[in-house]
Design a protein around this motif. Sequence first.
Motif, PDB file in Angstrom:
ATOM      1  N   ALA A 172       0.829  -1.209   0.000  1.00  0.00           N
ATOM      2  CA  ALA A 172       0.000   0.000   0.000  1.00  0.00           C
ATOM      3  C   ALA A 172       0.860   1.254   0.000  1.00  0.00           C
ATOM      4  CB  ALA A 172      -0.926   0.012   1.210  1.00  0.00           C
ATOM      5  N   TRP A 173       0.267   2.324  -0.484  1.00  0.00           N
ATOM      6  CA  TRP A 173       0.824   3.665  -0.383  1.00  0.00           C
ATOM      7  C   TRP A 173      -0.060   4.464   0.565  1.00  0.00           C
ATOM      8  CZ3 TRP A 173       5.458   4.989  -2.257  1.00  0.00           C
ATOM      9  CH2 TRP A 173       6.000   4.230  -3.306  1.00  0.00           C
ATOM     10  N   TYR A 174       0.584   5.172   1.480  1.00  0.00           N
ATOM     11  CA  TYR A 174      -0.072   6.103   2.374  1.00  0.00           C
ATOM     12  C   TYR A 174       0.568   7.470   2.184  1.00  0.00           C
ATOM     13  CZ  TYR A 174      -2.400   2.400   5.035  1.00  0.00           C
ATOM     14  OH  TYR A 174      -3.204   1.362   5.423  1.00  0.00           O
ATOM     15  N   ARG A 175      -0.120   8.491   2.668  1.00  0.00           N
ATOM     16  CA  ARG A 175       0.480   9.814   2.633  1.00  0.00           C
ATOM     17  C   ARG A 175       0.081  10.582   3.889  1.00  0.00           C
ATOM     18  NH1 ARG A 175      -2.891  12.961  -2.196  1.00  0.00           N
ATOM     19  NH2 ARG A 175      -4.751  13.490  -0.943  1.00  0.00           N
ATOM     20  N   GLN A 176       0.903  11.557   4.218  1.00  0.00           N
ATOM     21  CA  GLN A 176       0.632  12.385   5.395  1.00  0.00           C
ATOM     22  C   GLN A 176       1.116  13.793   5.125  1.00  0.00           C
ATOM     23  OE1 GLN A 176       2.375  10.907   9.051  1.00  0.00           O
ATOM     24  NE2 GLN A 176       0.847  11.985  10.294  1.00  0.00           N
ATOM     25  N   SER A 177       0.230  14.740   5.306  1.00  0.00           N
ATOM     26  CA  SER A 177       0.590  16.143   5.180  1.00  0.00           C
ATOM     27  C   SER A 177       0.618  16.760   6.578  1.00  0.00           C
ATOM     28  CB  SER A 177      -0.393  16.873   4.266  1.00  0.00           C
ATOM     29  OG  SER A 177      -1.715  16.678   4.689  1.00  0.00           O
ATOM     30  N   PRO A 178       1.313  17.876   6.744  1.00  0.00           N
ATOM     31  CA  PRO A 178       1.442  18.487   8.079  1.00  0.00           C
ATOM     32  C   PRO A 178       0.084  18.748   8.723  1.00  0.00           C
ATOM     33  CG  PRO A 178       2.976  19.505   6.561  1.00  0.00           C
ATOM     34  CD  PRO A 178       2.099  18.594   5.736  1.00  0.00           C
ATOM     35  N   GLY A 179      -0.063  18.329   9.966  1.00  0.00           N
ATOM     36  CA  GLY A 179      -1.297  18.557  10.694  1.00  0.00           C
ATOM     37  C   GLY A 179      -2.418  17.593  10.378  1.00  0.00           C
ATOM     38  N   SER A 180      -2.141  16.616   9.516  1.00  0.00           N
ATOM     39  CA  SER A 180      -3.170  15.654   9.126  1.00  0.00           C
ATOM     40  C   SER A 180      -2.747  14.236   9.496  1.00  0.00           C
ATOM     41  CB  SER A 180      -3.413  15.721   7.610  1.00  0.00           C
ATOM     42  OG  SER A 180      -3.865  16.997   7.238  1.00  0.00           O
ATOM     43  N   GLN A 181      -3.741  13.369   9.577  1.00  0.00           N
ATOM     44  CA  GLN A 181      -3.442  11.966   9.838  1.00  0.00           C
ATOM     45  C   GLN A 181      -2.952  11.287   8.573  1.00  0.00           C
ATOM     46  OE1 GLN A 181      -6.993  10.203  11.555  1.00  0.00           O
ATOM     47  NE2 GLN A 181      -6.307  10.697  13.612  1.00  0.00           N
ATOM     48  N   ARG A 182      -2.193  10.227   8.754  1.00  0.00           N
ATOM     49  CA  ARG A 182      -1.759   9.431   7.615  1.00  0.00           C
ATOM     50  C   ARG A 182      -2.992   8.785   6.995  1.00  0.00           C
ATOM     51  NH1 ARG A 182       3.615   5.860   8.323  1.00  0.00           N
ATOM     52  NH2 ARG A 182       4.220   7.914   9.135  1.00  0.00           N
ATOM     53  N   GLU A 183      -3.080   8.842   5.657  1.00  0.00           N
ATOM     54  CA  GLU A 183      -4.258   8.304   4.987  1.00  0.00           C
ATOM     55  C   GLU A 183      -3.847   7.356   3.866  1.00  0.00           C
ATOM     56  OE1 GLU A 183      -6.553  11.451   3.195  1.00  0.00           O
ATOM     57  OE2 GLU A 183      -4.811  12.290   2.133  1.00  0.00           O
ATOM     58  N   LEU A 184      -4.729   6.411   3.596  1.00  0.00           N
ATOM     59  CA  LEU A 184      -4.478   5.441   2.538  1.00  0.00           C
ATOM     60  C   LEU A 184      -4.644   6.103   1.177  1.00  0.00           C
ATOM     61  CD1 LEU A 184      -4.054   2.437   1.645  1.00  0.00           C
ATOM     62  CD2 LEU A 184      -6.558   2.289   1.578  1.00  0.00           C
ATOM     63  N   VAL A 185      -3.652   5.935   0.321  1.00  0.00           N
ATOM     64  CA  VAL A 185      -3.750   6.389  -1.057  1.00  0.00           C
ATOM     65  C   VAL A 185      -4.259   5.259  -1.942  1.00  0.00           C
ATOM     66  CG1 VAL A 185      -2.483   7.309  -3.025  1.00  0.00           C
ATOM     67  CG2 VAL A 185      -1.857   8.017  -0.695  1.00  0.00           C
ATOM     68  N   ALA A 186      -3.598   4.100  -1.834  1.00  0.00           N
ATOM     69  CA  ALA A 186      -3.968   2.958  -2.658  1.00  0.00           C
ATOM     70  C   ALA A 186      -3.350   1.707  -2.064  1.00  0.00           C
ATOM     71  CB  ALA A 186      -3.490   3.147  -4.098  1.00  0.00           C
ATOM     72  N   SER A 187      -3.996   0.581  -2.318  1.00  0.00           N
ATOM     73  CA  SER A 187      -3.463  -0.692  -1.871  1.00  0.00           C
ATOM     74  C   SER A 187      -3.657  -1.727  -2.958  1.00  0.00           C
ATOM     75  CB  SER A 187      -4.127  -1.146  -0.570  1.00  0.00           C
ATOM     76  OG  SER A 187      -5.497  -1.404  -0.778  1.00  0.00           O
ATOM     77  N   SER A 223      -3.451  -6.134  -3.350  1.00  0.00           N
ATOM     78  CA  SER A 223      -3.291  -7.413  -2.677  1.00  0.00           C
ATOM     79  C   SER A 223      -2.306  -8.297  -3.431  1.00  0.00           C
ATOM     80  CB  SER A 223      -4.646  -8.101  -2.576  1.00  0.00           C
ATOM     81  OG  SER A 223      -5.038  -8.584  -3.844  1.00  0.00           O
ATOM     82  N   PRO A 224      -1.891  -9.404  -2.825  1.00  0.00           N
ATOM     83  CA  PRO A 224      -0.957 -10.297  -3.522  1.00  0.00           C
ATOM     84  C   PRO A 224      -1.481 -10.783  -4.865  1.00  0.00           C
ATOM     85  CG  PRO A 224      -1.006 -10.836  -1.204  1.00  0.00           C
ATOM     86  CD  PRO A 224      -2.078  -9.808  -1.427  1.00  0.00           C
ATOM     87  N   SER A 225      -2.789 -10.976  -4.958  1.00  0.00           N
ATOM     88  CA  SER A 225      -3.359 -11.489  -6.207  1.00  0.00           C
ATOM     89  C   SER A 225      -3.759 -10.389  -7.183  1.00  0.00           C
ATOM     90  CB  SER A 225      -4.563 -12.373  -5.907  1.00  0.00           C
ATOM     91  OG  SER A 225      -5.525 -11.652  -5.162  1.00  0.00           O
ATOM     92  N   GLY A 226      -3.647  -9.128  -6.742  1.00  0.00           N
ATOM     93  CA  GLY A 226      -3.874  -8.038  -7.688  1.00  0.00           C
ATOM     94  C   GLY A 226      -4.997  -7.062  -7.435  1.00  0.00           C
ATOM     95  N   PRO A 227      -6.083  -7.426  -6.737  1.00  0.00           N
ATOM     96  CA  PRO A 227      -7.154  -6.446  -6.499  1.00  0.00           C
ATOM     97  C   PRO A 227      -6.643  -5.192  -5.809  1.00  0.00           C
ATOM     98  CG  PRO A 227      -7.954  -8.620  -5.999  1.00  0.00           C
ATOM     99  CD  PRO A 227      -6.473  -8.746  -6.281  1.00  0.00           C
ATOM    100  N   THR A 228      -7.191  -4.058  -6.217  1.00  0.00           N
ATOM    101  CA  THR A 228      -6.724  -2.776  -5.738  1.00  0.00           C
ATOM    102  C   THR A 228      -7.835  -1.999  -5.047  1.00  0.00           C
ATOM    103  OG1 THR A 228      -7.217  -1.745  -7.875  1.00  0.00           O
ATOM    104  CG2 THR A 228      -5.001  -2.628  -7.573  1.00  0.00           C
ATOM    105  N   ARG A 229      -7.408  -1.035  -4.256  1.00  0.00           N
ATOM    106  CA  ARG A 229      -8.359  -0.139  -3.572  1.00  0.00           C
ATOM    107  C   ARG A 229      -7.727   1.234  -3.528  1.00  0.00           C
ATOM    108  NH1 ARG A 229      -9.705   0.613   2.190  1.00  0.00           N
ATOM    109  NH2 ARG A 229      -7.998  -0.775   2.727  1.00  0.00           N
ATOM    110  N   TYR A 230      -8.557   2.272  -3.647  1.00  0.00           N
ATOM    111  CA  TYR A 230      -8.048   3.633  -3.679  1.00  0.00           C
ATOM    112  C   TYR A 230      -8.802   4.528  -2.707  1.00  0.00           C
ATOM    113  CZ  TYR A 230      -5.724   2.280  -8.015  1.00  0.00           C
ATOM    114  OH  TYR A 230      -4.933   1.661  -8.946  1.00  0.00           O
ATOM    115  N   GLY A 231      -8.097   5.544  -2.213  1.00  0.00           N
ATOM    116  CA  GLY A 231      -8.759   6.566  -1.428  1.00  0.00           C
ATOM    117  C   GLY A 231      -9.731   7.356  -2.297  1.00  0.00           C
ATOM    118  N   ASP A 232     -10.794   7.874  -1.692  1.00  0.00           N
ATOM    119  CA  ASP A 232     -11.823   8.594  -2.453  1.00  0.00           C
ATOM    120  C   ASP A 232     -11.244   9.785  -3.209  1.00  0.00           C
ATOM    121  OD1 ASP A 232     -14.440   8.109   0.056  1.00  0.00           O
ATOM    122  OD2 ASP A 232     -13.704   6.811  -1.559  1.00  0.00           O
ATOM    123  N   PHE A 233     -10.212  10.385  -2.658  1.00  0.00           N
ATOM    124  CA  PHE A 233      -9.651  11.589  -3.269  1.00  0.00           C
ATOM    125  C   PHE A 233      -8.878  11.284  -4.558  1.00  0.00           C
ATOM    126  CE2 PHE A 233      -5.383  10.489  -2.081  1.00  0.00           C
ATOM    127  CZ  PHE A 233      -5.517   9.769  -0.905  1.00  0.00           C
TER     128      PHE A 233
END
Length: 116
Positions: free
Chosen positions: A35-50, A52-62
């Motif tokens: 997975a990729w996460y990101r964090q900007s100053p003053g914000s919580q770390r959030e999921l960008v994309a993930s 799985s081992p077999s390939g299915p993906t998930r993305y943040g709404d943004f």
Amino acid sequence: QVQLVESGGGVVQPGGSLRLSCATSGIIFSIFNMAWYRQSPGSQRELVASISPSGPTRYGDFVRGRFAISRDNAKNTMYLQMNGLEPEDTAVYFCKAANTFKGDYWGQGMQVTVSS
């Protein structure tokens, strides 16, 4: 020793593109959720994309279709293609490897700055 090394960050103008890479060693890459996460100053770390081992993906709404996550099990590397970058995408980006039995590991993070 487990290592996750991110590369490809930097400064880009709005509307531009970057391709992030996360090269891993010391883990059986093919069995880890990545997975990729990101964090900007003053914000919580959030999921960008993930992915799985077999390939299915998930993305943040943004993401809104602008980014694409992928993995190359032969190279033990994960990628994030980011297009249509916006100033709001400015953050430190982290890669993460997770496996229920083997544990979780994080990269050191790298800066992505979107600015004109």
